[in-house]
Design a protein around this motif. Structure first.
Motif, short mmCIF file in Angstrom:
data_model
loop_
_atom_site.label_atom_id
_atom_site.label_comp_id
_atom_site.label_asym_id
_atom_site.label_seq_id
_atom_site.Cartn_x
_atom_site.Cartn_y
_atom_site.Cartn_z
N ARG A 5 -17.95 24.27 -24.47
CA ARG A 5 -17.97 25.27 -23.40
C ARG A 5 -19.38 25.57 -22.90
O ARG A 5 -19.61 25.69 -21.70
N LEU A 6 -20.34 25.67 -23.82
CA LEU A 6 -21.68 26.11 -23.47
C LEU A 6 -22.72 24.99 -23.44
O LEU A 6 -23.79 25.15 -22.86
N VAL A 17 -32.10 24.12 -23.89
CA VAL A 17 -31.31 22.91 -23.61
C VAL A 17 -31.15 22.74 -22.11
O VAL A 17 -30.82 23.68 -21.41
N LYS A 18 -31.38 21.51 -21.64
CA LYS A 18 -31.19 21.24 -20.22
C LYS A 18 -29.71 20.97 -19.95
O LYS A 18 -29.00 20.44 -20.80
N PRO A 19 -29.23 21.33 -18.79
CA PRO A 19 -27.84 21.01 -18.46
C PRO A 19 -27.68 19.50 -18.24
O PRO A 19 -28.64 18.83 -17.85
N PRO A 20 -26.50 18.96 -18.50
CA PRO A 20 -26.31 17.52 -18.28
C PRO A 20 -26.34 17.18 -16.80
O PRO A 20 -26.00 18.00 -15.94
N THR A 21 -26.77 15.98 -16.50
CA THR A 21 -26.73 15.51 -15.12
C THR A 21 -25.39 14.82 -14.87
O THR A 21 -24.70 14.43 -15.81
#
Length: 56
Positions: A5-6, A17-21
């Motif tokens: 979820r997070l 943490v970077k968000p996924p691309t």
């Protein structure tokens, strides 16, 4: 299910943490823990010692 979820195991870590691309591949073997299949906390493994003892 925090990770799903997070994107992190602990919400306090989100700032690190970077968000996924959109084009970032997913690990095809990734799945949630299934206690009927996975056994990793049976109490027989000694705890990890994170610090060395203080000198006498």
């Amino acid at each position: 299910m925090h990770y799903q979820r997070l994107g992190v195991a602990d919400e306090r870590l989100r700032t690190y943490v970077k968000p996924p691309t959109a084009d970032e591949p997913l690990d095809p073997g990734r799945r949630p823990i299934d206690l009927s299949l996975d056994s990793f906390e049976d109490g027989t493994t000694p705890p990890v010692r994170l610090r060395t003892p203080a000198p006498p």
